[in-house]
Design a protein around this motif. Sequence first.
Motif, PDB file in Angstrom:
ATOM      1  N   SER A  73      39.265  40.409  29.164  1.00 16.26           N
ATOM      2  CA  SER A  73      37.795  40.103  29.207  1.00 16.26           C
ATOM      3  C   SER A  73      37.372  39.670  30.596  1.00 16.26           C
ATOM      4  N   GLU A  88      33.692  41.448  22.727  1.00 18.00           N
ATOM      5  CA  GLU A  88      34.158  40.137  22.440  1.00 18.00           C
ATOM      6  C   GLU A  88      33.841  39.449  21.348  1.00 18.00           C
ATOM      7  N   GLY A 108      37.637  43.309  27.292  1.00 16.04           N
ATOM      8  CA  GLY A 108      37.773  42.496  25.961  1.00 16.04           C
ATOM      9  C   GLY A 108      37.704  43.434  24.580  1.00 16.04           C
TER      10      GLY A 108
END
Length: 763
Positions: free
Chosen positions: A129, A186, A372
């Motif tokens: 991420s 995410e 992510g």
Amino acid sequence: MPRGIPNAKRDESALRYTSFHVPLAPNPKHVGSTYLKSESQTLWARNAVRAHRTRNVVDESGAATPIETRRGAKVIVVHPGSRFLRIGRASDVTPLTVPNVIARKQKTPVPPQKYISGISRPREDRRRSIPSITPPAGDEYAVNIASDDPFDTKVAAITVSLRDRMRFYKLRVTTNAAGVATAFNEQFKPEKIPEANDPFHVDWITSSDEPYLVGEKALRLANPEEMGYAVRWPIYGGNFNTRDYPSTQLILADIEAILRESLRLKDIEPKMYKEYSVVLVIPDYYDRLYVEGLSRLLLIDMGFKQICAQQESLAATYGAGISNACVVDMGAVKTSIACVDDGLVIADTRMVLSMGGNDITEFLYVLLEKIGFPYADVDLARSYDWNVIEELKARLCTLAEGDVALNLYDFSVRRPGHQTEKYGLRAYDEIILAPMCLFEPRVIEFEQKRAGMRFLMRAPDMAEEMVEQSSDKFSERYTQAMMISTQHLFPVLPPPIALDHAPLVATPPVQTPATTEGQSLAVTPQPAASAPTTTPTTPAAGGTPTPANRAKEIKDEDVEMADATSPDNTEKTEKDSAEPDKEKAQDDKDSPDKGKGKEVDKPVEVIDVDELDTKTLPTPAAPVQAHPPFPMTMSYGAFNIDVSFEASKLPLDVAIFNSARAAGGDEKIRKYLQAVLVIGGTALVPGMAHALESRLQAIATPLVPNMEKVQIIPPPKDVDPRVLAWKGAAVLGKMDGVADVWVTAADWEVFGMRALKERCFYL
């Protein structure tokens, strides 16, 4: 003087009263005879006549009348690969494709599987991420490195190449795409799909008492370690997988099990093997022990009637219906390149690159993890996780710059003991950066990929070839294309003074007759593809071996892998193996400041015909000089450099150009660059043909006079490029002329590997 032997004369040879037989003077009548001088007197011809007589007797008796009249129905074509085995009758339209994997029951505890990483990885604190580049402040095509992580520097260098191509094609860049994609990925939660609603549900194998499982069954084991199965892939990169096996015999046993189970799917039982002939497709740059092991397995252990070996590039030209081409076979583990001229593989043009579709898959996963990736529990050693990334690669990856956009994708994860989960994913340029690693191999860790591999013979067996070509062992091991690709690694020494008796170029002795064309490289100097265009071309050190140091070279060729990976050698690996013609500098050991200032800001060459006139061209070639391309004073072995390994690190486009260069002069380069045949599974990446054309054109136009347009030949209509080599071998199996190249078990017992060399003239 002994009694009873009067008038004995003095014998100077001291052999008169021994049992030694003194040969008589040669009889002119015998010398002028035709004994063993015609084809009909060879063992091959006598065996063929004997087989023909036996066949006539059987036909007259009426006991065995052929039921199958279709041509090729009694010929099996076998094409083993790193990921898949393609096998079938020559009369079939398409082969049976089976994953080349076996799960064998073990009595001892099975250790958990480990994935051998072949791609550079970011630091642990920047693994997930955290994008590698940050949005630019002004110019949308600018690239700003996010950190001093070496992985970010490498990704940024590839991104620079992409941005320059997008600038040339006037394509807009989404500046904050990485941040938007990361924020979406995410927070995404997967959707659970019941088993009844999943049309592609997988029936996992949770218990089994079979001694071994082959192909898809081996990949459907829920937990092979707990069930006591060891999952192995017996073939890796056109050779035996010596990393996972302790001995060659275990590899051959697993290959035999896979072949027998695959043939059962084609309704061919073991008792029928003696009725079938086999066409075996082998790599262009083949290992003699690999070919010998498979040939012995098919002829002796499995008991097939006869066998014929054919190289992949030659089979691909048969399948495509062309006689001249530069064949690029892009597989899962390796990419092989070779030029075919009128049905013969030019030995000096063969090259093998240690990169393929698996590297694209792994690099795609690393890039998706940086933004992510919503499915976090990924282990590439597990078959179902690998299939997830492999499916994403097949659906997402492209080499067409116009397809780069911030799009939304979906994918499904099927795990044993869990419901199917459907994920959403947003990605931007990750889909094109992943396949670009073939042209920018700075992210590939070549040393890690061959860690643990025990290398087999690459040169002829000394016991078999001691009389014929023991002095030419070195020249057969390394092709001219490999020498061209690595000459920048050797220090430049002044040319020797006395060169009147030296040969122009060392050509492999047992390869195709077309190898003699490689001598034009020495007679007609060309701009070196491995030296900067502003530097004059100079002969590289490490020349053709001389008889005085043959023994040392033979020892140096058998050096263990540890010697090839010594510190003196590894300091030069990536940055030296890249091609300065395209200014692709490797930066594994560069400082972060250097990566920011020099490498990322460097423009990457894009095809632009208008700019070619203003480009700095190499200095005109000097007058013809009769000196060899390499000085004769030192051998390659003296520098402790593995030429074939260093040549395997080249970018794909540069390797194709060097392969065409090794075929001969400018005319040969133009000939083969206008007929580039791309086959293999990796060739299915959208935009691959245009990406290769544009990059090859950018290399060839300033270096080759009167260079016309580079052309990538597409496979024939409705033919999958993955099976093109198999179909070409099937064409050979149905031809009448194949009767002259068959090798039977009796021939193998008499001649061994020499039988394939004498019958298959292109080996």
